[in-house]
Enzyme design. Sequence first.
Site, PDB file in Angstrom:
ATOM      1  N   GLU A 283       0.917  -1.296  -0.031  1.00  0.00           N
ATOM      2  CA  GLU A 283      -0.116  -0.080   0.086  1.00  0.00           C
ATOM      3  C   GLU A 283       0.891   1.299  -0.083  1.00  0.00           C
ATOM      4  O   GLU A 283       0.622   2.345  -0.637  1.00  0.00           O
ATOM      5  CB  GLU A 283      -1.039   0.114   1.415  1.00  0.00           C
ATOM      6  CG  GLU A 283      -2.013   0.773   0.966  1.00  0.00           C
ATOM      7  CD  GLU A 283      -2.993   0.481   2.171  1.00  0.00           C
ATOM      8  OE1 GLU A 283      -4.036  -0.428   2.269  1.00  0.00           O
ATOM      9  OE2 GLU A 283      -3.267   1.105   3.226  1.00  0.00           O
ATOM     10  N   GLU A 286       2.075   1.726  -3.432  1.00  0.00           N
ATOM     11  CA  GLU A 286       0.854   2.236  -4.220  1.00  0.00           C
ATOM     12  C   GLU A 286       0.734   3.824  -3.987  1.00  0.00           C
ATOM     13  O   GLU A 286       0.523   4.444  -4.829  1.00  0.00           O
ATOM     14  CB  GLU A 286      -0.311   1.447  -3.851  1.00  0.00           C
ATOM     15  CG  GLU A 286      -1.238   1.575  -4.804  1.00  0.00           C
ATOM     16  CD  GLU A 286      -2.494   0.749  -4.466  1.00  0.00           C
ATOM     17  OE1 GLU A 286      -2.774  -0.160  -3.317  1.00  0.00           O
ATOM     18  OE2 GLU A 286      -3.347   0.501  -5.421  1.00  0.00           O
ATOM     19  N   CYS A 309      -8.253  -2.107   4.262  1.00  0.00           N
ATOM     20  CA  CYS A 309      -7.950  -3.214   5.067  1.00  0.00           C
ATOM     21  C   CYS A 309      -9.353  -3.786   5.899  1.00  0.00           C
ATOM     22  O   CYS A 309      -9.452  -4.899   6.166  1.00  0.00           O
ATOM     23  CB  CYS A 309      -6.791  -3.350   5.863  1.00  0.00           C
ATOM     24  SG  CYS A 309      -6.806  -1.627   6.584  1.00  0.00           S
ATOM     25  N   SER A 329      -7.078   1.777  -2.322  1.00  0.00           N
ATOM     26  CA  SER A 329      -5.910   0.716  -2.581  1.00  0.00           C
ATOM     27  C   SER A 329      -6.307  -0.498  -3.066  1.00  0.00           C
ATOM     28  O   SER A 329      -7.321  -1.037  -2.663  1.00  0.00           O
ATOM     29  CB  SER A 329      -4.917   0.677  -1.259  1.00  0.00           C
ATOM     30  OG  SER A 329      -4.283  -0.327  -1.394  1.00  0.00           O
ATOM     31  N   LYS A 368     -15.002  -9.858   8.834  1.00  0.00           N
ATOM     32  CA  LYS A 368     -14.074 -10.702   8.334  1.00  0.00           C
ATOM     33  C   LYS A 368     -14.343 -12.212   7.990  1.00  0.00           C
ATOM     34  O   LYS A 368     -13.741 -12.761   7.200  1.00  0.00           O
ATOM     35  CB  LYS A 368     -12.824 -11.011   9.406  1.00  0.00           C
ATOM     36  CG  LYS A 368     -12.004  -9.617   9.722  1.00  0.00           C
ATOM     37  CD  LYS A 368     -10.925  -9.376   8.372  1.00  0.00           C
ATOM     38  CE  LYS A 368     -10.052  -7.931   8.671  1.00  0.00           C
ATOM     39  NZ  LYS A 368      -9.656  -7.462   7.299  1.00  0.00           N
ATOM     40  N   GLU A 371     -15.783 -11.328   4.601  1.00  0.00           N
ATOM     41  CA  GLU A 371     -14.379 -11.213   3.423  1.00  0.00           C
ATOM     42  C   GLU A 371     -13.654 -12.507   3.225  1.00  0.00           C
ATOM     43  O   GLU A 371     -13.614 -12.747   2.154  1.00  0.00           O
ATOM     44  CB  GLU A 371     -13.424 -10.552   4.196  1.00  0.00           C
ATOM     45  CG  GLU A 371     -12.206  -9.963   3.470  1.00  0.00           C
ATOM     46  CD  GLU A 371     -11.115  -9.097   4.173  1.00  0.00           C
ATOM     47  OE1 GLU A 371     -10.860  -8.217   3.759  1.00  0.00           O
ATOM     48  OE2 GLU A 371     -10.599  -9.549   5.129  1.00  0.00           O
ATOM     49  N   GLU A 376     -13.576 -13.820  -4.798  1.00  0.00           N
ATOM     50  CA  GLU A 376     -12.372 -13.507  -5.476  1.00  0.00           C
ATOM     51  C   GLU A 376     -10.988 -13.884  -4.529  1.00  0.00           C
ATOM     52  O   GLU A 376      -9.866 -14.028  -4.978  1.00  0.00           O
ATOM     53  CB  GLU A 376     -12.324 -12.312  -5.650  1.00  0.00           C
ATOM     54  CG  GLU A 376     -12.177 -11.044  -4.514  1.00  0.00           C
ATOM     55  CD  GLU A 376     -13.753 -10.938  -4.053  1.00  0.00           C
ATOM     56  OE1 GLU A 376     -14.810 -11.355  -4.604  1.00  0.00           O
ATOM     57  OE2 GLU A 376     -14.024  -9.694  -3.782  1.00  0.00           O
ATOM     58  N   CYS A 514     -10.438  -1.628  14.822  1.00  0.00           N
ATOM     59  CA  CYS A 514     -10.646  -3.036  14.982  1.00  0.00           C
ATOM     60  C   CYS A 514     -10.881  -3.284  16.583  1.00  0.00           C
ATOM     61  O   CYS A 514     -11.445  -4.332  16.894  1.00  0.00           O
ATOM     62  CB  CYS A 514      -9.714  -3.885  14.469  1.00  0.00           C
ATOM     63  SG  CYS A 514      -9.626  -3.842  12.760  1.00  0.00           S
TER      64      CYS A 514
END
Length: 581
Positions: A283, A286, A309, A329, A368, A371, A376, A514
């Site tokens: 990141e 990037e 994230c 990102s 999560k 996720e 993907e 978090c």
Amino acid sequence: DIRLVIDGKEVFVPKGSTILDGAKKLGITIPTLCHLDLHDTKMVNQTASCRVCVVEVEGRGNLAPSCATPALDGMVVRTNTMRVLETRKTVTELILSDHPKDCLTCSQSGDCELQDLAEMIGIREINITGKEMSTYKKDYSTSIIRDMDKCIMCRRCETMCNEVQEVGALSGINRGFNAVVSPAFELPLTETVCTHCGQCVAVCPVGALSENDHTWKVVEALANPEKTVIVQVAPAVRVALGEEFGHEPGTIITGKMVTALKQIGFDQVFDTDFAADLTIMEEGTELLGRLGRFLAGEKDVPLPILTSCCPAWVNFVESQFPDLIDIPSSAKSPQQMFGAVAKSYYADILKIDRKDLVVVSVMPCLAKKYEADRAEFSVDGNPDVDLVISTRELAHLIEQVNIDIDELEDSEFDKPLGVSTGAGVIFGSTGGVIEAALRTAYEVHVKKPLPKIDFEQLRGFDGVRAAEVDFDGLKLNIGIAHGLGNAKALLTEIRNGNPRNFHAIEVMACPGGCIGGGGQPYHHGDSSIIKKRMDAIYQIDKDMPIRKSHENQAVMELYDKYLGEPMSHKAHDLLHTHYSQ
Ligand code: HC1
Ligand code: SF4
């Protein structure tokens, strides 16, 4: 200030306070159920729907709900008359009369505020009987289970979803016995704009909203001799897990937690912080790449870059800001980077097929789970992360296998995917991801060591924060938001032309980041708990010998042996993703 007298004691409170605020100031406990006030966030539930907190106000005929009755000068209040006690008991019995009695198997058992209330009042029988009771089918998603028979219409979840998160997935529907909080048209959550942030679960006082518990799937994997089972633990877990065992919030129990996981039987105990360092390499590169193009005069560079994230945040951008989908990102989250690296690089080290390796995550977060389940993030149907359990689920597992966490010695995370830096751990707090990124981006860009490693201007609990960071003459404007409602305000600003010229923005969906996730031990409305966890996160960072991601030797070795450079073709394949509109 306003003067009132409660139970014969005088108290002064600021204008705008309630009777309940006055009582709290005096240390007088008035039981509540629907009420919740998470200070310093927008989470104030004042629906006064349960009426458990009623009190007598001199000169008034009716009892008043103390949570929603403004304190007025000269008020004389009694919280403990027989009339108050009797009413409180009747109200509680009425709520219980329309509530399932399956406490033995309820996910909330032991943590249930209604159970605690009934116990405190001493209700042993429910004398109100009747045939009608709501009957709803359970709504299952990979992250959250809605069991609306248990809904007591406190509407905390609705306040959280609509006013704090500003997602708008939940509202009150139906009447009488069938009144519940639900998505429109009673659609399942997965067919709505729900981001799976789990904050509705975090504030539900009963078992109406709970996590989809995957603990037994973990036990099954551990019992299977054909599988190698490894675990990664998120940054925020280590500063909250102790609460489930009676420790003060913010107690750091990393070493004991690692020992417990080894005793449970995981073949290797690794750290999501390793992958957080890896995320920073990708990141940060990037960010510098986009900045370089921008400074070279290129038009339409996707700035500000947004951190990516937090999976609830990603869901939120996808559904509410599809026009801005090119600015986050492309780096996967640390959880998913860990899974991708584990099932390629590490499976190669072990010389096993990825299908024989089970990757378990312990996360403070319910999104999560969602996720890890996204299509993907799998290869030929085999997910990079197989199973995700929350901090609460891990605590229950530790109890089940009869481990006394206080008796354990400390252990270290295993190598190589357990090696981490202070930059990795601060991911767990709001502001930490961008601070970690700047520690690395600064040194890569300026080619000199950082004069001061702590970016204190990025820290804190304000919902939206902005700071200027000096990169040896290059001024970067950084934005931070925690809570999706705050993020929405910041993103709306970007949509309207980015007047504050932000270059990078960090967003975390949950209050505090978090550490305040929907899978953490319940805070029951006490925001000081979240702040103590935050202090602990920065303490761990401070005590780490290495505090910058680009100095993580295991991450460097991964690049040397396997990935090449950050943003290389291989790194792109494994560590980056795309978003859907
Ligand atoms: Fe988080 Fe993250 S910090 S998202 O809050 O980037 O869940 O703790 O594991 O992936 O590292 C959560 C925490 C966590 C990821 C990291
Ligand atoms: Fe709303 Fe978050 Fe609950 Fe979904 S998980 S309903 S977005 S509070």
